[in-house]
Each structure stands twice: as C-alpha cells, then as structure tokens.
Design a protein around this motif. Structure first.
Motif, PDB file in Angstrom:
ATOM      1  N   THR A 133      50.433  84.822  19.344  1.00 38.50           N
ATOM      2  CA  THR A 133      50.240  83.468  19.857  1.00 38.50           C
ATOM      3  C   THR A 133      50.958  83.318  21.188  1.00 38.50           C
ATOM      4  O   THR A 133      52.117  83.728  21.327  1.00 38.50           O
ATOM      5  CB  THR A 133      50.778  82.425  18.858  1.00 38.50           C
ATOM      6  OG1 THR A 133      50.107  82.593  17.601  1.00 38.50           O
ATOM      7  CG2 THR A 133      50.539  81.010  19.367  1.00 38.50           C
ATOM      8  N   PHE A 134      50.277  82.710  22.159  1.00 30.61           N
ATOM      9  CA  PHE A 134      50.845  82.488  23.487  1.00 30.61           C
ATOM     10  C   PHE A 134      50.693  81.005  23.828  1.00 30.61           C
ATOM     11  O   PHE A 134      49.586  80.462  23.774  1.00 30.61           O
ATOM     12  CB  PHE A 134      50.124  83.355  24.530  1.00 30.61           C
ATOM     13  CG  PHE A 134      50.143  84.825  24.194  1.00 30.61           C
ATOM     14  CD1 PHE A 134      51.214  85.621  24.553  1.00 30.61           C
ATOM     15  CD2 PHE A 134      49.088  85.409  23.497  1.00 30.61           C
ATOM     16  CE1 PHE A 134      51.241  86.972  24.237  1.00 30.61           C
ATOM     17  CE2 PHE A 134      49.101  86.755  23.169  1.00 30.61           C
ATOM     18  CZ  PHE A 134      50.176  87.541  23.540  1.00 30.61           C
ATOM     19  N   GLN A 135      51.800  80.355  24.170  1.00 27.59           N
ATOM     20  CA  GLN A 135      51.804  78.907  24.340  1.00 27.59           C
ATOM     21  C   GLN A 135      51.196  78.452  25.661  1.00 27.59           C
ATOM     22  O   GLN A 135      50.373  77.547  25.699  1.00 27.59           O
ATOM     23  CB  GLN A 135      53.240  78.375  24.213  1.00 27.59           C
ATOM     24  CG  GLN A 135      53.881  78.643  22.863  1.00 27.59           C
ATOM     25  CD  GLN A 135      53.122  78.011  21.709  1.00 27.59           C
ATOM     26  OE1 GLN A 135      52.524  76.948  21.862  1.00 27.59           O
ATOM     27  NE2 GLN A 135      53.147  78.661  20.560  1.00 27.59           N
ATOM     28  N   SER A 136      51.633  79.090  26.750  1.00 27.06           N
ATOM     29  CA  SER A 136      51.175  78.657  28.072  1.00 27.06           C
ATOM     30  C   SER A 136      51.446  79.774  29.065  1.00 27.06           C
ATOM     31  O   SER A 136      52.167  80.737  28.762  1.00 27.06           O
ATOM     32  CB  SER A 136      51.917  77.388  28.517  1.00 27.06           C
ATOM     33  OG  SER A 136      53.301  77.676  28.703  1.00 27.06           O
ATOM     34  N   GLU A 190      58.713  84.922  29.313  1.00 20.63           N
ATOM     35  CA  GLU A 190      58.904  85.999  28.340  1.00 20.63           C
ATOM     36  C   GLU A 190      58.790  87.373  28.996  1.00 20.63           C
ATOM     37  O   GLU A 190      59.533  88.300  28.671  1.00 20.63           O
ATOM     38  CB  GLU A 190      57.870  85.855  27.221  1.00 20.63           C
ATOM     39  CG  GLU A 190      58.026  86.879  26.115  1.00 20.63           C
ATOM     40  CD  GLU A 190      56.969  86.725  25.040  1.00 20.63           C
ATOM     41  OE1 GLU A 190      57.087  87.413  24.004  1.00 20.63           O
ATOM     42  OE2 GLU A 190      56.010  85.926  25.230  1.00 20.63           O
ATOM     43  N   ALA A 222      55.171  79.947  29.767  1.00 22.09           N
ATOM     44  CA  ALA A 222      55.932  80.582  28.693  1.00 22.09           C
ATOM     45  C   ALA A 222      55.765  82.098  28.716  1.00 22.09           C
ATOM     46  O   ALA A 222      56.719  82.849  28.485  1.00 22.09           O
ATOM     47  CB  ALA A 222      55.486  80.020  27.342  1.00 22.09           C
ATOM     48  N   GLU A 250      42.445  80.864  25.320  1.00 20.05           N
ATOM     49  CA  GLU A 250      42.879  80.518  23.961  1.00 20.05           C
ATOM     50  C   GLU A 250      42.103  81.364  22.970  1.00 20.05           C
ATOM     51  O   GLU A 250      40.895  81.537  23.089  1.00 20.05           O
ATOM     52  CB  GLU A 250      42.621  79.030  23.700  1.00 20.05           C
ATOM     53  CG  GLU A 250      43.104  78.550  22.349  1.00 20.05           C
ATOM     54  CD  GLU A 250      42.824  77.069  22.126  1.00 20.05           C
ATOM     55  OE1 GLU A 250      42.921  76.625  20.970  1.00 20.05           O
ATOM     56  OE2 GLU A 250      42.494  76.378  23.107  1.00 20.05           O
ATOM     57  N   SER A 306      44.367  79.091  33.500  1.00 15.42           N
ATOM     58  CA  SER A 306      44.736  79.154  32.097  1.00 15.42           C
ATOM     59  C   SER A 306      44.790  80.600  31.624  1.00 15.42           C
ATOM     60  O   SER A 306      44.126  81.481  32.175  1.00 15.42           O
ATOM     61  CB  SER A 306      43.712  78.364  31.255  1.00 15.42           C
ATOM     62  OG  SER A 306      43.886  78.595  29.882  1.00 15.42           O
ATOM     63  N   GLN A 357      41.707  82.135  18.670  1.00 19.45           N
ATOM     64  CA  GLN A 357      42.051  81.805  17.290  1.00 19.45           C
ATOM     65  C   GLN A 357      41.300  82.743  16.363  1.00 19.45           C
ATOM     66  O   GLN A 357      40.071  82.796  16.377  1.00 19.45           O
ATOM     67  CB  GLN A 357      41.687  80.350  16.963  1.00 19.45           C
ATOM     68  CG  GLN A 357      42.517  79.323  17.711  1.00 19.45           C
ATOM     69  CD  GLN A 357      42.184  77.895  17.294  1.00 19.45           C
ATOM     70  OE1 GLN A 357      41.149  77.642  16.689  1.00 19.45           O
ATOM     71  NE2 GLN A 357      43.065  76.967  17.631  1.00 19.45           N
TER      72      GLN A 357
END
Length: 751
Positions: free
Chosen positions: A342-345, A352, A348, A382, A379, A384
C-alpha cells in the motif's frame, strides 16, 4: 574450479563444490594443505575488525578462538597486546602448522578440539571469538545442522564467565541470525547487539556483521541494538532485527553493484524496506547511466504509477533507455511500486525512498540534498487487489482494480509473468453506470415503439424485430448474470480489436439470421467473447480453457456468462480440436467459421511464447483447416522474438491455407495472423469494405476509441516471394498497357 599438481592455490580455487563441504573435516584438511602457510581472511583482517574488538574484548581477557584455521587474526591480536588466546580447530593439520608458525608467541596456544565438545570448565573465558566458524558449521538449514549449532551455542554459554562476551563475525544469513537470536536474545541471562563491519574495500560483495552476545549475572529485558550503515536501530522483536539486518545486507550489495555500472548499462535491484512479514519486495528499481551528458542534472528518480509497470516505456529495456534520454539526467533511477503493498501518496513514497535513493547516487551526497522526482501526471496511481488465488496449472493469479487518470480498470495477472496483463475491462463509476442504464432504457423504449408501428414490408419488419430481440436478449443475459459496473462496450487490447476487424472477412458476420460459430482456444478473463456476445448476436462462441480456476475467475470477477450462445469447455485445446475433427466428419454442420488461438506457453525461454509450438505444427494446422467450414478462418495471436522462427511459422501456415493477412501491434512483438481457406482470397480493399459495413452496423454502440475501419487498414495481405513477383509483373504489365492506351488515345485525338 580445482587446482591439481604443484603450486600454491588461491582461496577461490579451493571453494567447495557444495555448502555441506564447509562442515567437513576432510575439506578443511585439504584446504590447509593446498593453501600451505598462506592465511586467508574470509571476513576482513585485524585492522578492519580492531575497532569492534577493542570495544568488547580487553587485553587482559582470556580468549577462546573457535575454528581458528590459518587466520592471522589471533597473531595480530597477540602482537597488539592480547596475549591470553587459546585457538582451537578440528583439523590437526592446521593446528600443527599454526603451532610452528607461532612459536615466537609463547603465551598463545593452538589446540586440536571440536567446538561442539569444549574440554574446559564452566566460566573459563571472558571472551569467545568466532570469525566464520558459525557460518561454516551452519552451511545448511537442516534439522541435524540446527542441533549441532545449538550444541555449539550451549558450549559457548557454558564456558563464558558472567559478563563474558561471544564475539562472532558472520554474514548473518537469515537462518543463522534467526537461530542465534532465538538462542541468545530470548534468554534472560544474555544481551545481544549487532554491528555492521565497515570493510576497507567498498566493492566487496561480502556483508560481515558482529554478533555480540554478553552473559549477564542477572535477568535483562529483550532489547537488541543494531549499529548499521543506515544508522542505529533499537529492536524489541526478532522480526525487527531480521528486517533491519536484511536491509543493511541488500544496501551494501547494491553499493558494490553500482560501483561497477558504466554508461549505457542498467542494474535492477529489489528494495524490501525492512518488512520481514511480506514475501515480495516493496520497490523494484532500475538504475541506468545515460550515454549522453546529463542536461537536467546528475541524478533523477522516475516513479512508475501503479498499474502502468507493464507499459513498453517502463518494462522493456529499449523503452527504459528511451525514458532515460528523454529525462536528461546522467543517472536515472526508475522505481516500480510493487503489487501487494500500500502506498499513501507521492510525497509519502518520496519520504520513504529518500534514504535508499542516496545509496544509489553516483557520488556520496548530503542526505538533506533534494533529488528531483518525476512521474506521469500528478499521481502514483491506485491499486486494489480483489482476489488472489492459486492454480495447480497456472500458478498464482491476481485480480486487481487499477485507477489511471480517473478511469478504473480490472485486470487479471498471472504472477508467473506479472508484467503482462492477461485480461482487462474498464469499470464504470456509479454515475456512469446509472447514465448507461438510463440510455439503454431509452433505446429499448424506442425499439419497442418501432416494433408497434404498422408497415407494409412485413418480412423486413420481422427481420428487424428478430435482430432487435436477439440483441436485447444478449444484453439481458449480461445484465442478469453480472454486475452492471463493467463497461462491455470497451476493448482495452489492440489484439482484440484486430480480431474483431478480422471478422470482416467472414460474409455471414453481416447477417442477423445466419449463425456464425467461433471456437476460442484460451479464455483469460473472457473479455473478448463477452464483447462479441453483446455486439454480434449471430455469433455462437465455444471457449476452450485448460485451467478450471481461470474459468472460475473469469465468471466471478469479469462477468463471463455461459448460455445458449456461449459454451465453455474445460479441455486441452489440442485434444479438443482433434476430437472436433472426428465429429465434423460425421456432422459437417457443426464446422466452425472461425478458430482463434490466444494461448501462452508460460515458458519465457522460448522464442515463440504464443501460441505454444504444438499449435502450429503442419499436422495441427491441417487439422484446423479441415475442421473449418468452407470460407472459414484461423486467427492466431503470434508473439515471437525470433525472425527465423516467425518465418518458419508463416511458411507452415502458407503451406496449409490459401491466404494470409497480418496485423502488427504498435509496440509489442505480438501480431494477429488471419489464415483463410477461401479458394478466392479477399483483397485488402474487400476486407476494408467489409469492415466499413460492419462498423456502420455496430460501432455506434461500442466505445468511440475503437475505429473498426482503421483497424481493418492495418491488415496486410501476406504474399510469398513468387506471389509478390507475379503481382509486380502484373502491375508492371498493367502500367505498360495503360501507357500504350493513353498514347493511342492521344494520337487519335490529334487526327
């Protein structure tokens, strides 16, 4: 490699054939005989280890050195003031050699002894020194070896005095570190700390560590300090220690690799980021040094948005070098954000990655220096995961929803080739789904009104009603059987668009009253058959898929339906076609009009990955031709990296079928080949006209991104050398006759 005969051998010449030989007394006896008196320091020499030794071992300590071999470490320590050293080894050869070599050091002892059975009383030594002995003993992770290592640790703990230290120099492979931590760190009478050794050679690929276990007179809580190249880390669990040590090992390996990189070369690395609970790296980075001078700066980072790592620009070597040239940096670090994480933004991810990126720059830099990050759009995308499932035939399958530029796509990925998307559909948002339903409702109302109007031409009205009814039934089947969020009007893959364009070569495809039978070998997510089911009511489709799990996923995740117009066969495609050949002899009416091969070999080492070789033998192609009805067509998705193999396959097709057409994809090695059985081959013009008619009938109902006429123009008739020569001769003759006729008309006009 083995050295025979006289002469002195290097240590690399004498490396064992298997890891298990490290545990063998015979191997080490032979090693020391071959090396003679020349020492070899496996994990660094005294100067490199001295800063760590002097912090933990005092010069007045009584020291036991395990598995001393012919190392000069004890001799160097003796000369530096550490005089009470007892060295043991189970090789009598090396003990005799070292006693003679160190005769001038009277207080130092060399004793033949097995470190699993120490002949000393409890609380005898202040320090036990081990440089590589643990690694040699723990050469494999079998139950028997673990028992030996536990016995070794038990003996060490027994002979150590309170406040005594076990000073171990080791590579700390995962199984070694885990076992050592379980023995020492979980005991209340030992504390553990770890330090990474800074070797003088920055290009060394070895990553030695100091594992320090100190015997405590009273119980202590679990706390492990790790002094690593990335800084000091305090851990309270074994998993934390395993993670940070693993990161340090990989970091050092990366630095050594990147020291060797040259302009125009690329190095690919995995970044696990210290999460021991996951089975896949968090990031995969590709480091490329530009052949040209960096006009944008020394180094830049390019983040591939999630879900786009399969694209030609980011996945292929040629595409990556093109990206490097376009970015204009002297070194470009291309980062893929791997699935399963999972990657928030974007911010972030940058925060990291920054500490790791500084390990990959050409020259050391200040850690607060800013390195530019680039990506596509604004971006990181995203992703999932909707489903992960294991198949005995296909391995692990993953279904994921990926959002790109405000559009969401559902994808099927075979993890055996995770950079290739097996199937893809576009998903509608709630608003888009509602709008689509409203539009379809209006279309049905309009169609019902037109059916109610009186007309003079009842036969035409009957045909129109039948056509509309068939279309409505096709749509109702889909709506009733699966979610309405799938946009069935959209085709993602160029291969599928090319197949639809190839259907224009089948005259019956234009009719709503005559059935066209299609056999599709390979199911995937069932996207293409569902598109055909909705927009071509004359089609009856037989899907043949070997793996039942793939069919299950296609039904549950991609809306594949089975009804009177779609039949699914769980079978081997080759056996199905051979069986069909027998049945069609008995009943010619079941002969299909189209057979489509879209099946992978799952073997990346072969030149042709699609279809597998058995599908394109002359024998199988002949079977396919005989199975097809008159005027039928074989369509195959051909992916081949070898010009020779490609030419051979085309030659086989040409020997069996009367005409071939080819449509090349823009960036992939794939191409669609249509092989027809007509005695009269349709020209490109006829094919284009057929596609135009077909497009007029249906294209207003599917997504505007699919221009059927444009895709038909991509098909080129494939002529043999003789056919090409004959065509050129014919064109030349026609041109000559045209010129004569024009000249004759000119003379007549003058008269």
């Amino acid at each position: 490699r083995r050295v025979h005969g006289g002469g002195q051998s290097s240590a690399m010449d004498l490396l064992p054939r298997t890891h298990d030989e490290f545990r063998s007394r015979e191997y080490w006896d032979n090693f020391f005989i071959q090396r003679k008196e020349k020492a070899f320091e496996w994990y660094g020499d005294y100067e490199e280890l001295k800063p760590y030794l002097c912090q933990s071992i005092k010069k007045n300590h009584r020291i036991l050195t395990l598995g001393c071999g012919n190392s000069d470490l004890s001799a160097n320590m003796y000369d530096d003031g550490f005089h009470q050293i007892v060295n043991i080894d189970f090789s009598s050869i090396v003990i005799d050699e070292m006693n003679k070599k160190n005769a001038s050091r009277p207080e130092m002892q060399y004793v033949e002894m097995n470190m699993l059975d120490l002949k000393y009383e409890e609380n005898t030594f202040e320090s036990v020194l081990d440089k590589g002995a643990l690694d040699a003993l723990f050469a494999n992770d079998t139950e028997a070896t673990r028992a030996d290592v536990t016995q070794m640790f038990t003996e060490i703990a027994r002979v150590l005095k309170p406040n005594g230290t076990y000073f171990c120099v080791s590579l700390l492979q995962d199984h070694i570190l885990r076992h050592a931590l379980n023995f020492f760190a979980l005991r209340s009478d030992f504390t553990v700390s770890i330090a990474q050794v800074k070797l003088l050679s920055s290009t060394s690929k070895l990553v030695p560590f100091i594992f320090l276990a100190t015997k405590c007179p009273s119980p202590v809580p679990l706390s492990i300090e790790c002094q690593l190249s990335s800084g000091t880390h305090s851990a309270t669990t074994i998993e934390e220690v395993l993670s940070v040590v693993s990161d340090a090992q990989q970091s050092t390996t990366r630095r050594a690799q990147l020291k060797q990189i040259r302009a125009g070369q690329r190095v690919q690395l995995d970044l696990w980021m210290g999460d021991a609970a996951v089975s896949t790296p968090r990031f995969t980075v590709t480091v490329i040094d530009n052949k040209q001078k960096g006009t944008s700066g020394e180094v830049g980072v390019f983040l591939i948005p999630q879900g786009r790592e399969h694209e030609w620009m980011f996945y292929t070597e040629e595409g990556q070098f093109q990206l490097v040239e376009g970015a204009g940096f002297k070194r470009l670090i291309i980062v893929s954000l791997n699935r399963g994480h999972t990657f928030q933004s974007m911010e972030a991810v940058q925060q990291e990655l920054n500490p790791r990126i500084f390990e990959l720059v050409p020259e050391p830099r200040e850690t607060d220096e800013k390195i530019p990050y680039l990506t596509v759009g604004n971006s990181i995308g995203e992703r999932q995961v909707q489903l992960e499932i294991d198949s005995a035939m296909s391995g692990k399958l993953v279904v994921e929803d990926v959002t790109e530029e405000e559009k969401t796509f559902r994808r099927l990925i075979f993890m055996s080739n995770q950079n290739m998307i097996q199937s893809e559909v576009r998903l509608l948002s709630a608003d888009e789904s509602a709008a689509k339903a409203e539009k379809e409702k209006k279309q049905k109302v309009k169609a019902n009104k037109s059916k109610g109007k009186a007309g003079k031409k009842k036969r035409q009205q009957h045909k129109s009603t039948t056509s509309t009814t068939q279309q409505e039934e096709a749509e109702d089947d889909i709506q009733e059987d699966h979610v309405s969020t799938i946009d069935w009007s959209y085709l993602s893959f160029d291969l599928h668009k090319a197949f639809v364009a190839a259907l224009a070569a089948i005259p019956k495809i234009f009719s709503t009253q005559q059935s066209v039978h299609v056999v599709m070998i390979g199911c995937g997510g069932g996207v293409l058959p569902m598109f055909l089911h909705q927009f071509f009511p004359s089609l009856h489709i037989h899907i043949v898929e070997l793996d039942p799990v793939v069919v299950q996923v296609a039904k549950e995740q991609f809306g594949l339906v089975e009804n009177e117009r779609i039949t699914i066969h769980i079978a081997d495609g080759l056996l199905y076609l051979r069986d069909l050949a027998i049945k069609t002899v008995q009943d010619p009416s079941i002969k299909p009009h189209v057979i489509y091969f879209d099946v992978n070999s799952n073997d990346a080492t072969v030149a042709m990955t699609c279809p597998p070789e058995p599908f394109v033998t002359v024998e199988m192609l002949t079977t396919v031709r005989d199975v097809l009805c008159p005027g039928g067509m074989l369509v195959l998705n051909l992916a081949c990296r070898s010009a020779f193999v490609y030419g051979d396959v085309i030659s086989r097709l040409r020997s069996v079928f009367t005409g071939l057409y080819e449509s090349k994809m823009d960036v992939d090695t794939n191409r669609i080949i249509a092989a027809v059985t007509d005695t009269k081959v349709r020209t490109n013009g006829e094919l284009l006209n057929g596609a135009f008619v077909l497009g007029q009938q249906q294209s207003s109902r599917w997504d505007s991104s699919f221009d059927l006429g444009e895709w038909a123009t991509r098909f080129k008739q494939m002529l043999s050398a003789d056919e090409e020569a004959a065509l050129q001769a014919k064109n030349k003759k026609n041109k000559k006759n045209k010129k004569k006729k024009k000249k004759k008309q000119k003379k007549k006009k003058i008269r």
